[in-house]
Design a protein around this motif. Structure first.
Motif, short mmCIF file in Angstrom:
data_model
loop_
_atom_site.label_atom_id
_atom_site.label_comp_id
_atom_site.label_asym_id
_atom_site.label_seq_id
_atom_site.Cartn_x
_atom_site.Cartn_y
_atom_site.Cartn_z
N SER A 23 0.80 -1.23 0.00
CA SER A 23 0.00 0.00 0.00
C SER A 23 0.83 1.28 0.00
O SER A 23 0.33 2.35 0.31
CB SER A 23 -0.99 0.03 1.17
OG SER A 23 -1.94 -0.99 1.00
N ILE A 66 -0.51 4.46 -1.83
CA ILE A 66 -1.95 4.35 -2.05
C ILE A 66 -2.67 4.87 -0.82
O ILE A 66 -2.63 4.25 0.24
CB ILE A 66 -2.36 2.91 -2.39
CG1 ILE A 66 -1.66 2.53 -3.69
CG2 ILE A 66 -3.88 2.80 -2.51
CD1 ILE A 66 -1.88 1.15 -4.15
N ASN A 102 -6.13 7.31 0.78
CA ASN A 102 -7.55 7.53 0.55
C ASN A 102 -7.77 8.43 -0.67
O ASN A 102 -8.72 8.24 -1.43
CB ASN A 102 -8.16 8.16 1.82
CG ASN A 102 -9.65 8.12 1.80
OD1 ASN A 102 -10.27 7.07 1.62
ND2 ASN A 102 -10.27 9.29 1.92
N SER A 150 -6.17 8.45 -3.39
CA SER A 150 -5.77 7.83 -4.66
C SER A 150 -6.96 7.51 -5.55
O SER A 150 -6.79 7.27 -6.75
CB SER A 150 -5.00 6.53 -4.40
OG SER A 150 -3.87 6.80 -3.62
N SER A 199 -6.20 1.17 1.50
CA SER A 199 -5.15 2.19 1.41
C SER A 199 -4.08 1.98 2.47
O SER A 199 -4.20 1.14 3.36
CB SER A 199 -5.79 3.56 1.63
OG SER A 199 -6.40 3.56 2.91
#
Ligand code: ADP
Ligand code: MG
Length: 357
Positions: free
Chosen positions: A173, A176, A178, A180, A247
């Motif tokens: 993650s 990555i 929120n 994204s 995420s």
């Protein structure tokens, strides 16, 4: 057998792995005055903690004599002089887009057997676009995508939203968040810019798959390839108002050993036809990418309820404690394999390939 466990240890803990008795927990970002501090919150998310490394060593030690070799600059010389019968490889590698291939490439050069996928498969799977190109060639379903390599390409960028924006070659993650998941061209450009600038690598833009998400642990090879019980990621357990994606926040911040999120359901509740479709998709993926011994494959349903591949992890995370909520060990447990048995099954799959069993 003489088994060498080859690993990278998280930098915050990069003191002598063999001598540390009291590891700090996975989710704590401890800072010591004499130890380098991570440049970004997620800089070392891929590397293992001492606790995991010791748990793997202890599991393999039940049946073999196990030594620890850190995958640093000295690894090649140590491997060459130690000549283990086989390496249990969990090393994520050091630098660059093919970092996971580094130790396996050295082992091939030294003609030392090792568990898991070969350098080619590890490199292809770490570059999510290359993996998707191969899957697409074999008609294995995966979301539509584009790759943006430099900021100069932003001017002409247009991609349907909602879309996901991710670094091209990261795992655990990393990169990555929120944010994204983007809902407008403006957000898209902003997010691509931040990936290219902050991670110094191309951004992968993907069609957003709105459906349920699963992760699937694969164990073995050929006719003995087993699909372990499917894990579903239940986004309704996330704090309210956040995006339904797994995420960095969901994996490392909102889910703590001391206060675990009820985010995984294993076995996932699936009707037979969807279960078979997911299993077939994952078997095809494992085989066309030539994965070996083990892997964990992320899957998500598209708007028509059809399973698609998100990514392939040929070196799956294996946090040892049940509270750590690690998916491969969870699926193995559901299949009747405890942590130690799971790791020895991976090793046996490797030994068998080399006719060493
Ligand atoms: N195309 C997509 N559509 C929907 N969700 C996605 C998509 N790509 C990634 N995600 C979400 O982001 C998470 C992390 O993406 P993934 O590619 O698996 O990165 P990592 O290598 O960090 O695990 C996924 O588990 C999923 O929740
Ligand atoms: Mg993933």
């Amino acid at each position: 057998m003489d088994v060498a466990l080859v690993y990278n240890v998280k930098k915050e803990e990069a003191v002598d792995a063999a001598s540390v008795a009291q590891p700090s927990s996975q989710n704590q970002h401890t800072t010591h005055t004499n130890i380098q501090v991570a440049p970004s919150a997620d800089a070392f998310a891929e590397w293992d903690t001492i606790e995991t490394i010791h748990a793997v060593r202890d599991a393999l030690s039940l049946r073999h004599s196990v030594s620890l070799i850190e995958a640093d600059d000295n690894a090649f010389n140590t491997l060459r002089s130690d000549q283990p019968d086989i390496v249990f490889n969990i090393a994520e590698g050091r630098f660059g887009a093919s970092r996971e291939a580094q130790i396996p490439a050295m082992l091939e050069m030294l003609n030392i057997p090792y568990t898991g996928s070969d350098p080619l498969t590890l490199s292809v799977c770490l570059d999510k676009s290359r993996a998707k190109e191969i899957l697409s060639y074999y008609n294995v379903a995966n979301p539509k995508f584009a790759v943006i390599s430099s900021l100069s390409e932003l001017q002409s960028l247009s991609f349907p939203v909602p879309a996901m924006v991710k670094p091209l070659f990261e795992g655990s993650s990393k990169g990555i968040f929120n944010s994204s998941l983007v809902h407008s061209q403006e957000e898209l450009v902003k997010q691509v810019k931040s990936v290219v600038e902050e991670y110094g690598q191309p951004a992968l833009i993907e069609e957003f798959l709105p459906g349920r998400e699963f992760t699937v642990a694969m164990l073995g090879n050929g006719n003995e390839l087993n699909v372990l019980p499917i894990v579903e990621i239940k986004f309704d357990s996330l704090p309210s108002g956040v995006n339904p994606i797994y995420s960095y926040e969901a994996k490392w911040i909102w889910d703590q050993s001391s206060n675990p999120l009820e985010i995984f359901e294993c076995p996932a509740k699936l009707d037979n036809s969807l279960k078979t479709a997911i299993e077939t998709l994952c078997r095809n993926t494992y085989n066309v990418l030539r994965c070996r011994d083990w892997s964990r494959i992320d899957v998500r349903l598209d708007q028509n309820g059809r399973p698609n591949i998100i990514e392939i992890n040929p070196l799956p995370g294996i946090l040892p404690k049940i509270e750590d909520n690690s998916c491969f060990p969870k699926a193995a447990r559901m299949a009747g394999l405890n942590y130690n048995q799971m790791l020895n099954t991976v090793l046996d799959a490797g030994l068998k390939r080399y006719n060493l069993l």
